[in-house]
Design an enzyme around this catalytic site. Structure first.
Site, PDB file in Angstrom:
ATOM      1  CG  HIS A 289      42.812  71.365  69.800  1.00  0.00           C
ATOM      2  ND1 HIS A 289      43.546  70.270  69.411  1.00  0.00           N
ATOM      3  CD2 HIS A 289      41.871  71.542  68.845  1.00  0.00           C
ATOM      4  CE1 HIS A 289      43.075  69.804  68.255  1.00  0.00           C
ATOM      5  NE2 HIS A 289      42.071  70.546  67.894  1.00  0.00           N
TER       6      HIS A 289
HETATM    7  O1  RIB Z   1      45.382  73.622  66.505  1.00  0.00           O
HETATM    8  C1  RIB Z   1      44.439  73.931  67.504  1.00  0.00           C
HETATM    9  C2  RIB Z   1      44.658  75.322  67.995  1.00  0.00           C
HETATM   10  O2  RIB Z   1      44.426  76.255  66.940  1.00  0.00           O
HETATM   11  C3  RIB Z   1      43.653  75.723  69.096  1.00  0.00           C
HETATM   12  O3  RIB Z   1      44.248  76.683  69.933  1.00  0.00           O
HETATM   13  C4  RIB Z   1      42.531  76.342  68.321  1.00  0.00           C
HETATM   14  O4  RIB Z   1      41.803  77.292  69.093  1.00  0.00           O
HETATM   15  C5  RIB Z   1      43.292  77.057  67.235  1.00  0.00           C
HETATM   16  O5  RIB Z   1      43.722  78.302  67.761  1.00  0.00           O
END
Ligand code: RIB
Ligand code: CA
Length: 308
Positions: free
Chosen positions: A239
């Site tokens: 992500h």
């Molecule tokens: O949904 C994924 C996000 O939420 C990423 O930034 C992970 O680190 C959490 O913060």
């Protein structure tokens, strides 16, 4: 060269993103600012300091930020990231210290002092950015662009059926940022759930790579034990690293401009991001939303960069 401040809630994929950014020659990491998200902000700050120590980048400033969302109760994700936010690697305490400024004050200082534009890579809940906008709107307007990991335009959420974690934790902050007029790029689950790092892409030989890469491999192996594989398709969704990838000039991501909104009320719909995809809509477009990713190209770039 793009100057970036990474606003982060480290967390496993945040650490991967920070390592990636530090190794990207096209990026100048001005500072790390921390926010409550995956873990409470005290742990997030400790992890930010620790990764700079491990990467031998002790000169990069770290400032601690918001300990809770603007209005909602605090929500953290230790179940996914471990109590230490590092897949329970239980590292020693960092020896380097954070600066004696809040995250918002450090962002303000850097934005006012920098002779060159600064991009904010926001890879946690947007609470710090919202507070900067409220307290120092003129300084906020100097931000070159906010490239954020968050939201889900045309795909399911990950914290509720419709909402993505970063936005869900602080939808009021996201709403303020979305309506601020700042240049916005959304790197949502639509693309990040396609960049899944699988175990077979990582060398197993312990003597491969330098100290940082060896730390990276240990973190991945621990993370694969703790992150529910059903949730991340048998690997680790990159992500936050993809949001850093969006700071680089390449064609790994394709974008479409939309009128981007977020639901700040209600229960089931809370934190859901909405894009107006009606062809006849006259609504003002406020964000470039990533709609396609060359996932293999990105994963190869990510691993090649980390192996340097
Ligand atoms: O949904 C994924 C996000 O939420 C990423 O930034 C992970 O680190 C959490 O913060
Ligand atoms: Ca994050």
């Amino acid at each position: 060269m793009r100057n970036i401040i990474i606003d982060t809630d480290p967390g496993i994929d945040d650490i991967l993103a920070i390592l990636f950014a530090l190794k990207c020659e096209a990026l100048n990491v001005e500072a790390l600012t921390t926010v409550s998200g995956n873990v409470p902000v005290e742990i997030a700050t400790k992890n930010a300091l620790k990764i700079l120590e491990i990467a031998n980048r002790r000169n990069i400033l770290v400032a601690s930020g918001a300990s809770r969302p603007l209005r909602k109760d605090q929500l953290t994700a230790e179940l996914i990231h471990g109590k230490d936010g590092l897949a329970n690697m239980n590292l020693s305490e960092p020896t380097i210290k954070k600066v004696n400024l809040s995250a918002v004050e450090l962002m303000k200082e850097r934005l006012l002092k920098s002779k060159e534009p600064i991009t904010i890579a926001a890879i946690g809940p947007m609470t710090n950015l919202a507070i900067l906008n409220i307290l120092y709107p003129r300084v906020f307007s100097q931000i070159e662009e906010i490239i954020f990991m968050g939201g889900a335009a045309f795909c399911p959420g990950n914290i509720t059926s419709g909402a993505e974690f970063n936005i869900y934790v602080d939808p009021d902050a996201a709403n303020l940022v979305f309506n601020s007029g700042v240049k916005l790029k959304m790197i949502g689950l639509d693309v990040t759930m396609k960049t899944i790092l699988k175990k077979d892409k990582i060398e197993n030989s312990n003597d491969f790579g330098g100290e940082t890469y060896k730390f990276f491999r240990r973190l991945i192996n621990n993370a694969l034990e703790i992150i529910p594989q059903s949730m991340e398709k048998g690997g680790i969704a990159l992500h936050d690293p993809l949001a850093i990838g969006a700071c680089l000039s390449n064609d790994i991501l394709k974008y479409k401009e939309y009128d981007l909104k977020v639901e700040t009320e209600g229960s089931e719909g809370l934190g859901v991001t909405l894009v107006d995809d009606r062809s006849w809509s006259q609504s003002k477009k406020n964000a470039k939303v990533a709609v396609e990713v060359d996932n293999n190209a990105f994963i190869d770039l990510f691993l090649k960069t980390l192996r340097k």
